[in-house]
Motif scaffolding. Sequence first.
Motif, PDB file in Angstrom:
ATOM      1  N   MET A  70       0.840  -1.201   0.000  1.00 50.73           N
ATOM      2  CA  MET A  70       0.000   0.000   0.000  1.00 50.73           C
ATOM      3  C   MET A  70       0.879   1.256   0.000  1.00 50.73           C
ATOM      4  SD  MET A  70      -3.019  -1.574   0.445  1.00 50.73           S
ATOM      5  CE  MET A  70      -4.255  -0.430   1.101  1.00 50.73           C
ATOM      6  N   LYS A  71       0.373   2.293  -0.651  1.00 49.64           N
ATOM      7  CA  LYS A  71       1.007   3.615  -0.573  1.00 49.64           C
ATOM      8  C   LYS A  71       0.101   4.524   0.263  1.00 49.64           C
ATOM      9  CE  LYS A  71       3.938   3.998  -4.665  1.00 49.64           C
ATOM     10  NZ  LYS A  71       4.516   2.691  -4.275  1.00 49.64           N
ATOM     11  N   TYR A  72       0.690   5.293   1.151  1.00 47.20           N
ATOM     12  CA  TYR A  72      -0.124   6.170   1.987  1.00 47.20           C
ATOM     13  C   TYR A  72      -0.069   7.615   1.483  1.00 47.20           C
ATOM     14  CZ  TYR A  72       4.190   7.852   4.160  1.00 47.20           C
ATOM     15  OH  TYR A  72       5.426   8.408   4.372  1.00 47.20           O
ATOM     16  N   GLU A  73      -1.058   8.360   1.851  1.00 45.90           N
ATOM     17  CA  GLU A  73      -1.074   9.805   1.609  1.00 45.90           C
ATOM     18  C   GLU A  73      -1.618  10.469   2.872  1.00 45.90           C
ATOM     19  OE1 GLU A  73      -3.260  12.930  -1.399  1.00 45.90           O
ATOM     20  OE2 GLU A  73      -2.832  10.918  -2.168  1.00 45.90           O
ATOM     21  N   ILE A  74      -0.859  11.390   3.433  1.00 45.80           N
ATOM     22  CA  ILE A  74      -1.303  12.118   4.627  1.00 45.80           C
ATOM     23  C   ILE A  74      -2.229  13.248   4.176  1.00 45.80           C
ATOM     24  CG2 ILE A  74      -0.569  13.480   6.635  1.00 45.80           C
ATOM     25  CD1 ILE A  74       0.329  10.530   6.764  1.00 45.80           C
ATOM     26  N   LYS A  75      -3.443  13.260   4.692  1.00 46.63           N
ATOM     27  CA  LYS A  75      -4.426  14.256   4.276  1.00 46.63           C
ATOM     28  C   LYS A  75      -4.419  15.474   5.191  1.00 46.63           C
ATOM     29  CE  LYS A  75      -6.360  12.231   0.735  1.00 46.63           C
ATOM     30  NZ  LYS A  75      -6.282  12.863  -0.597  1.00 46.63           N
ATOM     31  N   GLU A  76      -4.205  15.247   6.484  1.00 47.80           N
ATOM     32  CA  GLU A  76      -4.123  16.379   7.413  1.00 47.80           C
ATOM     33  C   GLU A  76      -3.460  15.938   8.703  1.00 47.80           C
ATOM     34  OE1 GLU A  76      -7.886  17.928   8.772  1.00 47.80           O
ATOM     35  OE2 GLU A  76      -8.832  15.963   8.736  1.00 47.80           O
ATOM     36  N   VAL A  77      -2.802  16.904   9.323  1.00 44.80           N
ATOM     37  CA  VAL A  77      -2.157  16.704  10.631  1.00 44.80           C
ATOM     38  C   VAL A  77      -2.565  17.893  11.486  1.00 44.80           C
ATOM     39  CG1 VAL A  77       0.023  16.444  11.869  1.00 44.80           C
ATOM     40  CG2 VAL A  77      -0.168  15.614   9.509  1.00 44.80           C
ATOM     41  N   GLU A  92      -3.663   3.125  -0.423  1.00 43.26           N
ATOM     42  CA  GLU A  92      -4.175   2.530  -1.645  1.00 43.26           C
ATOM     43  C   GLU A  92      -3.131   1.563  -2.183  1.00 43.26           C
ATOM     44  OE1 GLU A  92      -5.642   5.683  -4.059  1.00 43.26           O
ATOM     45  OE2 GLU A  92      -6.523   4.320  -5.535  1.00 43.26           O
ATOM     46  N   GLY A  93      -3.577   0.419  -2.662  1.00 40.01           N
ATOM     47  CA  GLY A  93      -2.606  -0.527  -3.205  1.00 40.01           C
ATOM     48  C   GLY A  93      -3.230  -1.891  -3.418  1.00 40.01           C
ATOM     49  N   THR A  94      -2.456  -2.903  -3.059  1.00 40.36           N
ATOM     50  CA  THR A  94      -2.866  -4.286  -3.305  1.00 40.36           C
ATOM     51  C   THR A  94      -2.763  -5.076  -2.014  1.00 40.36           C
ATOM     52  OG1 THR A  94      -1.908  -4.113  -5.513  1.00 40.36           O
ATOM     53  CG2 THR A  94      -2.387  -6.330  -4.725  1.00 40.36           C
ATOM     54  N   GLN A  95      -3.748  -5.937  -1.778  1.00 43.14           N
ATOM     55  CA  GLN A  95      -3.580  -6.884  -0.670  1.00 43.14           C
ATOM     56  C   GLN A  95      -3.764  -8.296  -1.186  1.00 43.14           C
ATOM     57  OE1 GLN A  95      -6.477  -4.920   1.938  1.00 43.14           O
ATOM     58  NE2 GLN A  95      -7.705  -6.767   1.943  1.00 43.14           N
ATOM     59  N   GLY A 101      -3.391 -16.858  -2.404  1.00 40.89           N
ATOM     60  CA  GLY A 101      -2.609 -16.074  -3.349  1.00 40.89           C
ATOM     61  C   GLY A 101      -3.436 -15.032  -4.083  1.00 40.89           C
ATOM     62  N   GLU A 102      -4.708 -14.994  -3.755  1.00 40.09           N
ATOM     63  CA  GLU A 102      -5.628 -14.049  -4.405  1.00 40.09           C
ATOM     64  C   GLU A 102      -5.255 -12.597  -4.065  1.00 40.09           C
ATOM     65  OE1 GLU A 102     -10.212 -12.593  -3.773  1.00 40.09           O
ATOM     66  OE2 GLU A 102      -9.450 -14.301  -2.623  1.00 40.09           O
ATOM     67  N   ALA A 103      -5.010 -11.821  -5.130  1.00 40.33           N
ATOM     68  CA  ALA A 103      -4.638 -10.411  -4.938  1.00 40.33           C
ATOM     69  C   ALA A 103      -5.785  -9.524  -5.384  1.00 40.33           C
ATOM     70  CB  ALA A 103      -3.398 -10.080  -5.747  1.00 40.33           C
ATOM     71  N   HIS A 104      -6.053  -8.472  -4.641  1.00 40.15           N
ATOM     72  CA  HIS A 104      -7.005  -7.494  -5.153  1.00 40.15           C
ATOM     73  C   HIS A 104      -6.635  -6.088  -4.694  1.00 40.15           C
ATOM     74  CE1 HIS A 104      -9.267  -7.370  -1.312  1.00 40.15           C
ATOM     75  NE2 HIS A 104      -8.914  -8.625  -1.235  1.00 40.15           N
ATOM     76  N   SER A 105      -7.074  -5.127  -5.473  1.00 37.16           N
ATOM     77  CA  SER A 105      -6.755  -3.744  -5.135  1.00 37.16           C
ATOM     78  C   SER A 105      -7.588  -3.331  -3.926  1.00 37.16           C
ATOM     79  CB  SER A 105      -7.008  -2.827  -6.326  1.00 37.16           C
ATOM     80  OG  SER A 105      -8.368  -2.877  -6.663  1.00 37.16           O
ATOM     81  N   ALA A 106      -7.019  -2.476  -3.115  1.00 40.43           N
ATOM     82  CA  ALA A 106      -7.671  -2.090  -1.868  1.00 40.43           C
ATOM     83  C   ALA A 106      -7.401  -0.620  -1.602  1.00 40.43           C
ATOM     84  CB  ALA A 106      -7.151  -2.931  -0.719  1.00 40.43           C
ATOM     85  N   SER A 107      -8.308  -0.001  -0.909  1.00 42.83           N
ATOM     86  CA  SER A 107      -8.210   1.421  -0.622  1.00 42.83           C
ATOM     87  C   SER A 107      -8.874   1.672   0.730  1.00 42.83           C
ATOM     88  CB  SER A 107      -8.917   2.165  -1.760  1.00 42.83           C
ATOM     89  OG  SER A 107      -9.011   3.521  -1.487  1.00 42.83           O
ATOM     90  N   ASN A 131     -12.500   0.812   4.981  1.00 46.45           N
ATOM     91  CA  ASN A 131     -12.294   0.574   3.561  1.00 46.45           C
ATOM     92  C   ASN A 131     -13.062   1.574   2.700  1.00 46.45           C
ATOM     93  OD1 ASN A 131     -14.234  -1.144   5.009  1.00 46.45           O
ATOM     94  ND2 ASN A 131     -15.042  -1.510   2.946  1.00 46.45           N
ATOM     95  N   VAL A 132     -12.383   2.120   1.696  1.00 43.74           N
ATOM     96  CA  VAL A 132     -13.034   3.030   0.748  1.00 43.74           C
ATOM     97  C   VAL A 132     -13.726   2.212  -0.334  1.00 43.74           C
ATOM     98  CG1 VAL A 132     -12.626   4.815  -0.993  1.00 43.74           C
ATOM     99  CG2 VAL A 132     -11.377   4.874   1.180  1.00 43.74           C
ATOM    100  N   THR A 133     -13.052   1.168  -0.810  1.00 44.69           N
ATOM    101  CA  THR A 133     -13.656   0.257  -1.779  1.00 44.69           C
ATOM    102  C   THR A 133     -14.573  -0.710  -1.030  1.00 44.69           C
ATOM    103  OG1 THR A 133     -11.549  -0.902  -1.573  1.00 44.69           O
ATOM    104  CG2 THR A 133     -11.913   0.328  -3.595  1.00 44.69           C
ATOM    105  N   PRO A 134     -15.716  -1.053  -1.614  1.00 43.97           N
ATOM    106  CA  PRO A 134     -16.682  -1.884  -0.881  1.00 43.97           C
ATOM    107  C   PRO A 134     -16.136  -3.298  -0.596  1.00 43.97           C
ATOM    108  CG  PRO A 134     -17.717  -0.857  -2.818  1.00 43.97           C
ATOM    109  CD  PRO A 134     -16.248  -0.634  -2.947  1.00 43.97           C
TER     110      PRO A 134
END
Lengths: 134, 134
Positions: A70-77, A92-95, A101-107, A131-134
Amino acid sequence: MNDAFIEDTTAIEAAAVSYLTAFNRADAATVISTYADDGVLMAPGRPATVGKSSLAKTYPGIFEKVSFDMKYEIKEVVQTSAAWGFVRSTTEGTQIVKATGEAHSASYQELFLLRKSTDGVWQIARYCTVNVTP
Amino acid sequence: MNDAFIEDTTAIEAAAVSYLTAFNRADAATVISTYADDGVLMAPGRPATVGKSSLAKTYPGIFEKVSFDMKYEIKEVVQTSAAWGFVRSTTEGTQIVKATGEAHSASYQELFLLRKSTDGVWQIARYCTVNVTP
């Protein structure tokens, strides 16, 4: 509460980043060390994990089952007082489910509530991830 | 930050309860009124909703699709400074997809980060809710 307010957003952000990067490399020991003793994890699909000894069981269980890239993004501090602050971020990235071995994108999005310890270390007091993605 | 610390946990809890009960009766206007102007909603299956004008679009959209019959339990109420506090809660009950009539049991946990306005009203500054059941 009567401590002088010292601007400390860099250290607050660093504590959240320390968590996020340790989580991403499945480093349970470092993840757990970013929490206060009374720290609480609120994550999808499980009741709240309350306290460091419970957290020390939960995280290895997560990392056994799933790996994250996953890559992170800081939105506010925001520092709200001498000893409290919060960080909002997204990841956001892959888990990958290790068993299949099943990979899927995740947010996800994250809300860290951090408290400065008496030693001056910013620690996660409460943490909610959703989770942002359902 | 220099305001005197006045113990205010009753009002902090009441603000969260006001949200939870308004949400349960699909009262979008009251739900939105419990937020600060810069309030942020973090909920499953959608990116963060930032600011009151965006919140005023998101909640009616939720209530159009789903109805809720949930009971809340307040887990903790903590005032962290003169103007900030947080509430952790759980909600459990039934939600019904309006289009299909499909009902299923649901269980969430909530983290409210509240701020006292200059008018002395505790408002939701940041709110994160996450499903306990998968």
